[in-house]
Scaffold this motif. Structure first.
Motif, PDB file in Angstrom:
ATOM      1  N   ILE A  11      36.453  45.155  40.992  1.00 51.72           N
ATOM      2  CA  ILE A  11      37.367  46.292  41.096  1.00 51.72           C
ATOM      3  C   ILE A  11      38.021  46.349  42.473  1.00 51.72           C
ATOM      4  CG2 ILE A  11      37.541  48.807  41.031  1.00 51.72           C
ATOM      5  CD1 ILE A  11      35.279  48.791  38.943  1.00 51.72           C
ATOM      6  N   GLY A  12      37.210  46.210  43.532  1.00 54.17           N
ATOM      7  CA  GLY A  12      37.763  46.234  44.888  1.00 54.17           C
ATOM      8  C   GLY A  12      38.724  45.087  45.141  1.00 54.17           C
ATOM      9  N   LYS A  13      38.387  43.899  44.632  1.00 52.23           N
ATOM     10  CA  LYS A  13      39.279  42.745  44.790  1.00 52.23           C
ATOM     11  C   LYS A  13      40.624  43.013  44.112  1.00 52.23           C
ATOM     12  CE  LYS A  13      35.459  39.390  44.935  1.00 52.23           C
ATOM     13  NZ  LYS A  13      34.816  38.251  44.226  1.00 52.23           N
ATOM     14  N   GLY A  14      40.558  43.608  42.924  1.00 49.15           N
ATOM     15  CA  GLY A  14      41.801  43.920  42.216  1.00 49.15           C
ATOM     16  C   GLY A  14      42.634  44.950  42.951  1.00 49.15           C
ATOM     17  N   LEU A  15      41.974  45.968  43.532  1.00 50.44           N
ATOM     18  CA  LEU A  15      42.704  47.004  44.257  1.00 50.44           C
ATOM     19  C   LEU A  15      43.415  46.420  45.475  1.00 50.44           C
ATOM     20  CD1 LEU A  15      43.433  49.968  44.674  1.00 50.44           C
ATOM     21  CD2 LEU A  15      41.284  50.245  45.935  1.00 50.44           C
ATOM     22  N   ARG A  16      42.735  45.568  46.230  1.00 48.30           N
ATOM     23  CA  ARG A  16      43.380  44.949  47.396  1.00 48.30           C
ATOM     24  C   ARG A  16      44.582  44.110  46.981  1.00 48.30           C
ATOM     25  NH1 ARG A  16      37.945  44.603  48.939  1.00 48.30           N
ATOM     26  NH2 ARG A  16      37.715  42.499  48.085  1.00 48.30           N
ATOM     27  N   ALA A  17      44.408  43.317  45.925  1.00 47.13           N
ATOM     28  CA  ALA A  17      45.510  42.469  45.455  1.00 47.13           C
ATOM     29  C   ALA A  17      46.694  43.311  45.001  1.00 47.13           C
ATOM     30  CB  ALA A  17      45.018  41.572  44.316  1.00 47.13           C
ATOM     31  N   ALA A  18      46.410  44.387  44.255  1.00 45.38           N
ATOM     32  CA  ALA A  18      47.487  45.231  43.733  1.00 45.38           C
ATOM     33  C   ALA A  18      48.227  45.951  44.853  1.00 45.38           C
ATOM     34  CB  ALA A  18      46.913  46.243  42.736  1.00 45.38           C
ATOM     35  N   ASN A  19      47.508  46.392  45.885  1.00 42.82           N
ATOM     36  CA  ASN A  19      48.174  47.085  46.996  1.00 42.82           C
ATOM     37  C   ASN A  19      49.067  46.147  47.803  1.00 42.82           C
ATOM     38  OD1 ASN A  19      47.556  49.855  46.891  1.00 42.82           O
ATOM     39  ND2 ASN A  19      45.493  49.507  47.653  1.00 42.82           N
ATOM     40  N   ILE A  20      48.633  44.920  47.978  1.00 47.16           N
ATOM     41  CA  ILE A  20      49.482  43.944  48.686  1.00 47.16           C
ATOM     42  C   ILE A  20      50.745  43.648  47.883  1.00 47.16           C
ATOM     43  CG2 ILE A  20      49.626  41.548  49.473  1.00 47.16           C
ATOM     44  CD1 ILE A  20      46.606  41.758  50.150  1.00 47.16           C
ATOM     45  N   ILE A  21      50.562  43.388  46.597  1.00 40.41           N
ATOM     46  CA  ILE A  21      51.710  43.123  45.714  1.00 40.41           C
ATOM     47  C   ILE A  21      52.648  44.330  45.703  1.00 40.41           C
ATOM     48  CG2 ILE A  21      52.410  42.734  43.320  1.00 40.41           C
ATOM     49  CD1 ILE A  21      49.688  41.244  42.969  1.00 40.41           C
TER      50      ILE A  21
END
Length: 458
Positions: free
Chosen positions: A309-319
């Motif tokens: 979940i945390g990995k996905g949140l970081r990726a989504a915020n960068i994108i």
């Protein structure tokens, strides 16, 4: 029917793969409201354009509530799908349908009752109040169609299918554009024609999604597993109501801002409305990333893959931040030519309205990445089963937006209302950052005790 398991694979790749069709669908959805505004502005003039602007937050008040409710219902569906719980999935599908039918009947009646008093309360100028009222009465008459489309599209997204809602919205958007031109330019139905075109297009989108879902075999009135029990209905309401209220709170802030703007006259309303339409179009990627993040978080929570979940949140915020910077460039470089598509009439009137709209766009452009971060982080928390903390973030938005709108115009002039939007994003982002870290710790702590130990604090 295609589904998509988001519990394995690259988070960034999965989120982009899921969000892109949603983004295109949302672009089409915003594009037909864009065309609505452009057709009305060009065919009917500045007053009709201002009438649409006066209706904007009242439209979001009702339809934001609809979207929030069904999104909450669909979080439960995503969690059951991620857990591989077929029986629970069927109950969640049936529960979403039952609750949506009941809410559609209630909102249809209540919507018609509250419209006229709300327009009076907001101080809508007399010269546009009649047009605004008839436009909203027709839109609110289409509430059942809005519920049907939003619920069916949310179900599909929860199962990892973002392509069918895209297809539905593409067909619906082209239908809306055709009907706009036919009803307004050919039949001369005025602002009523634009509203009717929108409702009929929503009906078409709902039918498209229904046919796809019916063919999947997931929903059947004969299947006893699709009959929800009390526990399922309570769980879906526990998530759906705060998410619906969250959108209502956002709308209430917008209505207070609209009441302030109504006091600045028709010209200011027209310029603000034109800028808002472009803003809405450029915001669509943010909501798409939000839907993707909600589904991703819900499925991974259901599968017990908390680390992802945390990995996905970081990726989504960068994108999201990168996308927002691109949208800011569009506002700055292309804002004036696009605004000119909406406004027609006397040269001085057009220039004044465009100046107001472009100033608003410049303020938004500087801070746009914070809006994208807001959407992604809030949706992540919702996907993890907590809709209370995001609702509280909307209260912060309300306070910041309305405080600025009420105080700043007296200090720096009418343009002070523009900064309320930006302050609302910043305040909500700060609260959501703390909320995410608090809730992810709760999720991980509960993982060692079994999923049943995790209870949303509502």
């Amino acid at each position: 029917m295609r589904t998509n398991d988001m519990t394995t694979g690259s988070p960034a790749g999965l989120l982009l793969q899921f969000a892109l069709p949603l983004m295109l669908g949302n672009v089409f959805q915003q594009f037909y409201t864009f065309v609505d505004t452009m057709v009305v502005g060009q065919a009917l003039g500045v007053k009709a354009l201002a009438a649409l602007g006066a209706a904007e937050w009242l439209t979001f008040l009702m339809f934001g509530l609809v979207q929030g409710l069904v999104q909450g219902f669909s979080v439960v569906i995503a969690q059951r799908f991620g857990a591989g719980d077929e029986s629970g999935l069927k109950k969640a599908l049936g529960g979403g349908i039952c609750l949506s039918l009941a809410a559609a009947c209630l909102f249809l009646v209540m919507g018609q009752i509250i419209l006229h008093p709300l327009l009076l309360l907001l101080g809508t100028p007399d010269e546009i109040a009649g047009m605004t009222l008839i436009y909203l009465r027709i839109l609110y008459g289409g509430i059942p169609a809005a519920f049907a489309y939003n619920l069916l599209a949310a179900i599909l997204r929860s199962l990892g299918n973002s392509r069918t809602p895209l297809q539905a919205m593409t067909v619906s958007s082209f239908c809306n554009i055709f009907l706009d031109i036919l009803f307004v330019f050919v039949f001369h139905w005025g602002i009523q024609g634009a509203a009717a075109a929108t409702v009929l297009s929503q009906v078409l989108a709902a039918l498209f999604c229904f046919i796809k879902l019916k063919g999947s075999g997931l929903i059947s009135l004969k299947d006893k597993r699709c009959r929800p029990d009390r526990a399922m209905l309570e769980e879906q309401l526990r998530l759906g109501l705060p998410m619906g209220i969250q959108n209502m709170i956002t709308a209430m802030g917008g209505l207070i801002v609209q009441s302030v703007i109504n006091g600045f006259g028709v010209l200011f309303i027209a310029g603000y409305t034109a800028a808002n339409k472009l803003y809405g179009l450029l915001e669509t990627a943010a909501s798409s990333y939000g839907y993707a993040m909600s589904t991703y978080a819900g499925q991974n929570l259901g599968a017990g893959r908390y680390d992802r979940i945390g990995k996905g949140l970081r990726a989504a915020n960068i994108i999201g931040a990168v996308t927002a910077l691109l949208m800011s460039a569009v506002m700055v470089l292309l804002g004036k030519p696009i605004l000119s598509c909406f406004i027609t009439g006397d040269t001085n009137v057009v220039e004044a309205a465009m100046g107001i709209g472009y100033h608003f766009l410049l303020v938004l452009a500087v801070f746009f990445p914070f809006l994208y971060i807001l959407y992604v982080t809030r949706s992540c928390i919702q996907g993890m089963g907590n809709s209370l903390l995001p609702m509280i973030s909307s209260m912060v938005q309300l306070l910041m937006r309305t405080g600025c709108a009420l105080l700043l115009p007296s200090l720096i002039g009418e343009s002070g209302v523009f900064f309320g939007e930006v302050c609302a994003w910043l305040g909500a982002d700060l609260l959501l950052a703390f909320s995410y870290f608090y809730w992810i710790r709760r999720v991980k702590a509960a993982a060692g005790q079994g999923r049943g130990a995790l209870q949303t604090e509502e």
